[in-house]
Enzyme design. Structure first.
Site, PDB file in Angstrom:
ATOM      1  N   ASN A 153       0.694  -1.129   0.013  1.00 42.30           N
ATOM      2  CA  ASN A 153      -0.005   0.140  -0.228  1.00 42.30           C
ATOM      3  C   ASN A 153       1.056   1.123  -0.098  1.00 42.30           C
ATOM      4  OD1 ASN A 153       0.708  -1.365   2.729  1.00 42.30           O
ATOM      5  ND2 ASN A 153      -0.467   0.852   3.270  1.00 42.30           N
ATOM      6  N   GLY A 177     -13.825  -1.663  -0.799  1.00 36.53           N
ATOM      7  CA  GLY A 177     -14.551  -1.414  -1.652  1.00 36.53           C
ATOM      8  C   GLY A 177     -14.029   0.745  -1.626  1.00 36.53           C
ATOM      9  N   HIS A 178     -13.954   0.997  -1.462  1.00 36.41           N
ATOM     10  CA  HIS A 178     -13.503   2.642  -0.876  1.00 36.41           C
ATOM     11  C   HIS A 178     -11.880   2.666  -1.652  1.00 36.41           C
ATOM     12  CE1 HIS A 178     -10.689   3.288   1.964  1.00 36.41           C
ATOM     13  NE2 HIS A 178     -11.029   2.017   2.773  1.00 36.41           N
ATOM     14  N   THR A 214     -27.017  -7.871  10.487  1.00 42.03           N
ATOM     15  CA  THR A 214     -27.649  -7.023   9.011  1.00 42.03           C
ATOM     16  C   THR A 214     -27.380  -6.954   7.799  1.00 42.03           C
ATOM     17  OG1 THR A 214     -29.533  -6.571  10.814  1.00 42.03           O
ATOM     18  CG2 THR A 214     -30.087  -5.494   7.959  1.00 42.03           C
ATOM     19  N   CYS A 258      -3.731   4.855   7.400  1.00 41.94           N
ATOM     20  CA  CYS A 258      -3.964   4.337   8.795  1.00 41.94           C
ATOM     21  C   CYS A 258      -3.234   4.779  10.194  1.00 41.94           C
ATOM     22  CB  CYS A 258      -3.939   3.000   8.882  1.00 41.94           C
ATOM     23  SG  CYS A 258      -5.543   2.553   7.450  1.00 41.94           S
TER      24      CYS A 258
END
Length: 394
Positions: free
Chosen positions: A152, A201-202, A238, A326
């Site tokens: 990364n 996803g981002h 959920t 991060c």
């Protein structure tokens, strides 16, 4: 607001308009709980199934091998901890590398405190893992190998196919953190002998807060979150239906455009690297020159401090980073740059610029022009640079 040149796409990406459009109905029109039995929830069930199929097809996997999570860090934690727990009777030895994302490294530290032994493989000056070192590290009690697909920070792509082959030849589970690579590099889990794969996803124009873990059918991994029967009883809670729909749409578009985007980004990346290396002296390119992600350029500028560089770039409307988002609050130099052999004082002067398919040559030119002035200005204030120049004039 001044024009922003966004060159931090490894940290996060802009959500595509088509992705937002696909998500919106599931906030206001199709808002049922997909676990409900009534007909109103059917569109949500169908949307989840479609997104799962899209992700699976992108990897050459089966639908029932895709488990939706809240992102790459959760997927990494799940892969390591669940494997360690499930296969502890076989052994407690895990192999990874010194340049993994902290979602892997900190999870390994957690496991070490619980009796597991971790081997952290070194890398060469380009950030590549040695296949010979990997083979030497394997023991009879090795249960898992976890090596990121592409780094990364410095963008180096690892020899994933060879690592997967070695893992399977030795009956060892192979996990790869593909957060930076998925939808940027073609990946087939069977061809690469991958047993588990993490993605978020981002990182490819999807929404934040949603990702997935691919788990090869047959692996006996336990549930990671308890409390419900969602995700085939392995990940309770959920489902984030709008987020999953958005992720699926981003994968659909990303895979369709992968080759074209990769070609464009590679050309711009090489242009950026060429200008910086030719026009700014005492600069090092971090990572492999060609075997790297198509959108990644990481430099180390001697005699300056990276934080000052980022602040001055920001004043010019340019977004970059010094490493992983991060760890942006840390004053310590990047563990990745130290692992490839950079001394602390040079590692502190790093800059990561990551492009997207929307980045233009004009933006690159403006960025390099600004960068040249900023580096010159910061070096003019550096006593280390002054001493260096005096010594080299003698």
């Amino acid at each position: 607001m001044k024009k922003v040149i966004y060159l931090d796409n490894a940290a996060t990406t802009k959500v595509r308009p088509e992705v937002v459009e696909a998500m919106l109905p599931f906030y206001t029109e199709y808002y049922g709980n997909p676990s409900a039995v009534y007909e109103f929830s059917t569109p949500c069930k169908e949307a989840l199934a479609k997104a799962r199929e899209t992700v699976a097809n992108a990897l050459g996997a089966k639908d029932n091998e895709i488990y939706f999570t809240n992102g790459g860090s959760e997927s990494d934690n799940w892969a390591l901890i669940a494997t360690a727990e499930a296969y502890a009777s076989k052994g407690k030895h895990i192999i990874t590398t010194k340049i993994e994302h902290h979602a892997i490294l900190h999870t390994c530290e957690y496991l070490e405190k619980r009796g597991y032994e971790i081997t952290y493989l070194p890398v060469d000056e380009y950030g590549s893992v040695s296949i010979d070192e990997l083979k030497k590290a394997i023991r009879p009690d090795t249960i898992l190998i976890s090596v990121m697909f592409a780094n990364n920070e410095i963008g180096t792509i690892q020899p994933i196919r060879e690592i997967g082959e070695i893992a399977h030849e030795n009956g060892i589970i192979f996990h790869t953190d593909a957060v930076q690579a998925f939808c940027h590099e073609p990946i087939n889990v069977d061809e690469y002998h991958i047993d588990m794969l993490s993605a978020s996803g981002h990182k490819f124009h999807g929404p934040k807060g949603v990702g997935f873990l691919y788990i090869r059918k047959g692996l006996k991994l336990r549930s990671f979150i308890h409390g419900g029967a969602q995700e085939r009883k392995r990940r309770a809670g959920t489902e984030n239906v709008p987020g999953i729909v958005g992720l699926g749409k981003a994968v659909e578009i990303g895979m369709a455009e992968l080759e074209n985007n990769k070609k464009k980004e590679t050309e711009l990346r090489d242009y950026l690297i060429g200008r910086v290396m030719d026009e700014i002296p005492y600069t090092r390119l971090n990572g492999h020159r060609t075997n790297r992600l198509s959108n990644n350029a990481n430099f180390a500028f001697q005699f300056i401090e990276g934080e000052s560089l980022l602040i001055m770039l920001d004043m010019d409307g340019i977004c970059g980073s010094s490493g992983s988002a991060c760890t942006s609050g840390s004053l310590d130099p990047s563990h990745v740059l130290l692992a490839i052999g950079l001394p602390h004082e040079i590692a502190h002067g790093s800059l990561r610029l990551t492009l997207s398919e929307e980045t233009t040559k004009e933006e690159i030119d403006h960025t390099v022009d600004c960068l040249k002035k900023i580096v010159e200005k910061l070096r003019a204030m550096s006593p280390l640079y002054e001493d260096f120049i005096k010594k080299n004039r003698k």
